[in-house]
Design a protein around this motif. Sequence first.
Motif, PDB file in Angstrom:
ATOM      1  N   PRO A 263       1.150  -1.122   3.671  1.00  0.00           N
ATOM      2  CA  PRO A 263       0.929  -1.051   2.213  1.00  0.00           C
ATOM      3  C   PRO A 263       1.617   0.145   1.556  1.00  0.00           C
ATOM      4  CG  PRO A 263      -1.122  -1.530   3.351  1.00  0.00           C
ATOM      5  CD  PRO A 263      -0.113  -1.243   4.423  1.00  0.00           C
ATOM      6  N   TYR A 264       1.700   1.273   2.265  1.00  0.00           N
ATOM      7  CA  TYR A 264       2.372   2.456   1.698  1.00  0.00           C
ATOM      8  C   TYR A 264       3.876   2.221   1.577  1.00  0.00           C
ATOM      9  CZ  TYR A 264       4.082   7.240   1.208  1.00  0.00           C
ATOM     10  OH  TYR A 264       4.730   8.369   0.768  1.00  0.00           O
ATOM     11  N   THR A 265       4.476   1.611   2.602  1.00  0.00           N
ATOM     12  CA  THR A 265       5.910   1.294   2.558  1.00  0.00           C
ATOM     13  C   THR A 265       6.201   0.344   1.398  1.00  0.00           C
ATOM     14  OG1 THR A 265       5.917   1.433   4.978  1.00  0.00           O
ATOM     15  CG2 THR A 265       7.880   0.538   3.947  1.00  0.00           C
ATOM     16  N   LYS A 266       5.341  -0.647   1.207  1.00  0.00           N
ATOM     17  CA  LYS A 266       5.526  -1.605   0.102  1.00  0.00           C
ATOM     18  C   LYS A 266       5.481  -0.892  -1.245  1.00  0.00           C
ATOM     19  CE  LYS A 266       3.750  -5.742   2.391  1.00  0.00           C
ATOM     20  NZ  LYS A 266       2.891  -6.915   2.271  1.00  0.00           N
ATOM     21  N   ALA A 267       4.560   0.052  -1.377  1.00  0.00           N
ATOM     22  CA  ALA A 267       4.446   0.803  -2.640  1.00  0.00           C
ATOM     23  C   ALA A 267       5.690   1.659  -2.872  1.00  0.00           C
ATOM     24  CB  ALA A 267       3.195   1.677  -2.612  1.00  0.00           C
TER      25      ALA A 267
END
Length: 340
Positions: A263-267
């Motif tokens: 989720p952090y990479t996507k953000a």
Amino acid sequence: MSNSPAILELKNLEKRFELDKGFLETIKLKDKRLVREKREVHAVNNVSLEMERGEALCVVGESGCGKSTVARLVAGLLDPSGGEIHYDGERIDGRSRRELIGLRKKMQMIFQNPYASLNPRMTIQQALEEPVRYHNKDLSNAEIRDKVREVMKSVGVDPSWAARYPHEFSGGQRQRIAIARALTVDPEFIIADEPISALDVSIQAQVLNLMLEAKEERGLTYLFITHDLSVVQHFGTRVVVLYLGSVCELSDTKTLFEAPKHPYTKALLSAVPQLKDDKPNHIRLKGEIPTPINLPVGCPFESRCGFADKRCKLEKPRPLKQPDGSIVACHAVEEDRLDV
């Protein structure tokens, strides 16, 4: 990844910085009692990765995530608090400066600020000759001058500038000179710590292309620290995403940009401007970044993640290999409860 031995291997690397140095600073009042308590900044937490020869591994993440600390640990400028660093099959952490002399020739570092990395009292000639003299005692003065002249030409620095001082050059020219200085000893591994972030955008591409040309011509391996994901797409072969000193995701560049999982990479990727996007789909992170002094018990990203549950709060996720070869540390990915 091929079967050739890794040029660099980090095993459970840790770095903590003490905040309270003196005895009196460690004395705290708790529940009406005096207790001794040492506070530490947990800058790098259990980082493990391998690098192959000839690749450009980019380390990305927000400011304060531990990127530059990893670079300085690998370069030997800091000693790790735990874990191991292996270079070309040999363990290099904890060695003395004398023992690292041979390694210095193989491994060079390019720093972020071109205005601070060159000695203002040295001419460019002196600055470039110094590492050559130090690592090649058998070379004559004429051979050293020829070597410096050849490297200056290769990075687009006019050899007639050699008698000038750093203050006479722009930031882009200084960074070219810093790259030249790193290349004078014919290294095989270069640690580049945000080498273009202090430069004008118009100059950044020139310096990046110069580093790519040097990589192809000299067979260099790069550990490239950056917060700019558009640079990663252009420069990196693989990417490691750090959050609060921990690895979230490790993947080859193409896979990361086409199918990010954490989720952090996507953000992070949603914030990269795209020309084709007429309706940008930015992921806005909520919540506060935890302090690296008191790290969460569970996942470091839990307080800002829209997919976090009780397990994320209590248990640190393990980096697990995915079917496409990437490595992700996320309970939600492991349990397949993300809308991929």
